[in-house]
Design a protein around this motif. Structure first.
Motif, mmCIF file in Angstrom:
data_model
loop_
_atom_site.group_PDB
_atom_site.id
_atom_site.type_symbol
_atom_site.label_atom_id
_atom_site.label_comp_id
_atom_site.label_asym_id
_atom_site.label_seq_id
_atom_site.Cartn_x
_atom_site.Cartn_y
_atom_site.Cartn_z
ATOM 1 N N ILE A 9 0.860 -1.175 0.000
ATOM 2 C CA ILE A 9 0.000 0.000 0.000
ATOM 3 C C ILE A 9 0.902 1.231 0.000
ATOM 4 O O ILE A 9 1.911 1.287 0.712
ATOM 5 C CB ILE A 9 -0.920 0.000 1.237
ATOM 6 N N VAL A 13 -1.487 6.381 1.348
ATOM 7 C CA VAL A 13 -2.737 5.665 1.611
ATOM 8 C C VAL A 13 -2.711 5.119 3.032
ATOM 9 O O VAL A 13 -3.733 5.143 3.727
ATOM 10 C CB VAL A 13 -2.958 4.539 0.579
ATOM 11 N N PHE A 14 -1.559 4.654 3.506
ATOM 12 C CA PHE A 14 -1.453 4.219 4.896
ATOM 13 C C PHE A 14 -1.834 5.346 5.852
ATOM 14 O O PHE A 14 -2.526 5.139 6.842
ATOM 15 C CB PHE A 14 -0.023 3.772 5.229
ATOM 16 N N GLU A 15 -1.348 6.538 5.548
ATOM 17 C CA GLU A 15 -1.662 7.685 6.401
ATOM 18 C C GLU A 15 -3.165 7.961 6.416
ATOM 19 O O GLU A 15 -3.754 8.192 7.471
ATOM 20 C CB GLU A 15 -0.908 8.924 5.913
ATOM 21 N N LEU A 16 -3.796 7.918 5.248
ATOM 22 C CA LEU A 16 -5.235 8.141 5.177
ATOM 23 C C LEU A 16 -6.004 7.049 5.919
ATOM 24 O O LEU A 16 -6.977 7.324 6.621
ATOM 25 C CB LEU A 16 -5.688 8.215 3.716
ATOM 26 N N ARG A 17 -5.547 5.809 5.787
ATOM 27 C CA ARG A 17 -6.198 4.703 6.504
ATOM 28 C C ARG A 17 -6.084 4.907 8.013
ATOM 29 O O ARG A 17 -7.026 4.628 8.763
ATOM 30 C CB ARG A 17 -5.574 3.371 6.111
ATOM 31 N N ALA A 18 -4.921 5.378 8.464
ATOM 32 C CA ALA A 18 -4.725 5.611 9.895
ATOM 33 C C ALA A 18 -5.670 6.696 10.404
ATOM 34 O O ALA A 18 -6.262 6.564 11.483
ATOM 35 C CB ALA A 18 -3.267 6.005 10.163
ATOM 36 N N PHE A 20 -8.596 7.561 9.103
ATOM 37 C CA PHE A 20 -9.951 6.996 9.120
ATOM 38 C C PHE A 20 -10.146 6.052 10.308
ATOM 39 O O PHE A 20 -11.157 6.094 10.995
ATOM 40 C CB PHE A 20 -10.240 6.221 7.830
ATOM 41 N N THR A 21 -9.161 5.196 10.550
ATOM 42 C CA THR A 21 -9.260 4.238 11.646
ATOM 43 C C THR A 21 -9.383 4.949 12.986
ATOM 44 O O THR A 21 -10.217 4.598 13.816
ATOM 45 C CB THR A 21 -8.036 3.300 11.651
ATOM 46 N N ILE A 37 -9.013 14.357 4.020
ATOM 47 C CA ILE A 37 -8.768 13.044 3.416
ATOM 48 C C ILE A 37 -9.125 13.062 1.938
ATOM 49 O O ILE A 37 -8.336 12.644 1.084
ATOM 50 C CB ILE A 37 -9.556 11.954 4.155
#
Length: 75
Positions: A9, A13-18, A20-21, A37
């Motif tokens: 990934i 995208v990892f940063e955006l996933r973090a 969101f999480t 985001i």
């Protein structure tokens, strides 16, 4: 030897996933976070489209697809 695509990934995208999480976990998904985001996602798509347009105008799509197929573009 067959070449397999790595399951990875993009760091952004990892940063955006973090984000969101964290927002989901703490019920803190504010409009500002949401907007940030999707602004970042929009920028990525704009850059991708500029790159595709550049490749298409220079008739380099075949070269690009060949390099991608043989893994020459992997970082």
């Amino acid at each position: 030897m067959s070449r397999e695509k790595k399951n990875r990934i993009h760091p952004e995208v990892f940063e955006l996933r973090a984000i969101f999480t964290e927002a989901i976990a703490f019920n803190q998904l504010t409009h500002k976070t949401f907007d940030t985001i999707f602004s970042d996602i929009d920028k990525a798509y704009i850059e991708r489209d500029k790159f595709r347009n550049f490749i298409a105008r220079r008739d380099l799509m075949g070269d690009f697809l060949k390099a991608d197929q043989f893994g020459e573009l992997d970082l």
